[in-house]
Design an enzyme around this catalytic site. Sequence first.
Site, PDB file in Angstrom:
ATOM      1  N   CYS A 212      37.349 -41.917 -70.214  1.00  0.00           N
ATOM      2  CA  CYS A 212      36.303 -42.454 -71.090  1.00  0.00           C
ATOM      3  C   CYS A 212      35.723 -43.744 -70.508  1.00  0.00           C
ATOM      4  O   CYS A 212      34.533 -44.023 -70.643  1.00  0.00           O
ATOM      5  CB  CYS A 212      36.823 -42.681 -72.507  1.00  0.00           C
ATOM      6  N   THR A 213      36.579 -44.531 -69.846  1.00  0.00           N
ATOM      7  CA  THR A 213      36.092 -45.756 -69.208  1.00  0.00           C
ATOM      8  C   THR A 213      35.119 -45.395 -68.095  1.00  0.00           C
ATOM      9  O   THR A 213      34.036 -45.969 -67.970  1.00  0.00           O
ATOM     10  CB  THR A 213      37.277 -46.545 -68.602  1.00  0.00           C
TER      11      THR A 213
END
EC number: 6.2.1.64
Lengths: 444, 182
Positions: A212-213
Amino acid sequence: MDETKESLQKRWTHLRKVLERPGPFSHPEFEPSPDILDFILSSCKLLIIGAGGLGCELLKDLAMMGFKHIHIIDMDVIDLSNLNRQFLFRHKDIGVSKAEVAAKYVNGRIQGCQVVPHYCTIQEKDEEFYRQFHVIVCGLDSIPARRWINGMVVSLLNYDDAGILDQSSIIPLVDGGTEGFKGNARVVLPGITACVECTLDLYPPQVTYPLCTIANTPRLPEHCIEYVKLVQWPKENPFGVALDGDDAQHLMWLHEKAVERASQFNIQGVTFRLVQGVVKNIIPAVASTNAVVAAVCATEVFKLATSCCTPLNNFMVFNDVDGIYTYTYEAERKENCIVCCNVPQMLSIEDPGKMKLSDIIEILCSDPKFQMKNPGLTTTINGSNKTLYIPTIEAIEKRTRENLNKTLQDLGLNDGQEIVVADITTPTSLIIKLTFKTVDIEMG
Amino acid sequence: MIKLFSLKQQKKDGEASQRTGNTKKASAAQLRITKDINELNLPKTCNTEFPDPDDLLSFKLIICPDEGFYKGGRFVFSFKVGPNYPHEPPKVKCETQVYHPNIDQQGNVCLNILREDWKPVLTINSIVYGLQYLFLEPNAEDPLNRDAAEVLTSNRRLFEQNVQKAIRGGYVGNVYFDRCLK
């Protein structure tokens, strides 16, 4: 040439000082003898796995130490970026097998040395190949390869019927590893000291970033490169093939896209080298670290082959990031190591033509030695995995149920076949080795 | 102390007596996956498919949630277990298009134990429960599908409608979802 004559050459006087008389560091049980040098010079057979940074050093060290029969195996070809430290290779050798060039160089340079190259993966060689060596020494850069060769040397161990290890089946494994200014060397006596699998959690996990980062809040140039590699490449598939970290075109595409993404998020520092580093997981190699670690490994090989000193017990770390630091400790065996503590349990079979798979399962459940509840069985036949029966998973149970009524012969299970058995009553899978009481020698 | 030298001399003479096994030994990954698969304890909402029962390293997991936003849907995940298992986690992809804050259109799944928080003590079962949890509690904080995450935080009702729309097949925004009703 007469062997004894060679060992009297001036070239070996230093070795004779160590091998023909006791010293303050020699092992109490060491029996000095001129025969030991002859053994090194004429019959000791070594295998070096990897002909890269460590491998070149190892080959040079061991060949100059007097070992004559050395095999070296490497699946790679020489790349321009190897030449600064892999000193057996020259510019003209680029694109040629590392093992072959290294062997040729050393054979030409060191009198009497007979290095045999193998340009292939370690997995292509079988038990017979590995069994011929007295000591195996590794200069590898991959954990899967270490685990594989470790599993191989453990599988070469022989146990007698009482479960006592036959010491002559032990092939010591000396393993070196380097990462920048850090390195380690270890000695594995399979079946006796901690093996690679026992200490698997010593290896740091691969650097990974939360997906997600990478996708939404990249902060580092690495995040941008990972995004392009993991998301954009599969989506756009620019060249219609899988990503190849050695293909310059692929890397250029990744670089271009990663720069684009970095500028969207105001991130500096996406360079072509970094792209290469992230995609291929490159850690800068330092020649001096390789030299130190290889020297330690070569010394251990010498100690093991000659018994002149107690070998390293059993793990040494080396770090010269800031000053020099070394430390030695005894890595302990893992009690339930899936590889080296998994001594195959013998199961003797009266008649493989009558014995069915269901009979084996019956034995595993009723025999006081096993007392299993619901065992699942797999095996390996000619290198490929075969599921014999797994009762707990409906999808597999249905399709393996018919095996229950087949005889061992019908299933292709031979004398000495190892069966992997998983059951809730044991913390790891067990290995059961079938031994047939009546082996028909005539039938071959 | 092992005296390799003298032992090996003996060994050389007795080489022929060595048991010649031409059956390759099972790899550590194979030993471990056999254990993991035999002890898979699937919740009743989950099922597995093994295209080749001899290959325990590659299979599919089907999740049909019976509660929460995704009730009524059927979601297929592919598992690929590598030779370095359990040192490295299996590669898991969602094969069903799903409107979910933590799963993108390419099937990438953002679940910590599949990447940065994987440990060799975890099993296939841990991942199954992790994936099931994603359907019960989608996490809007670290999204892969940003639009879905924003809707989930701002308007749960609309999020629920979008999820159901996607499961039945149709457009959510300008993305088309294939029908995946159970």
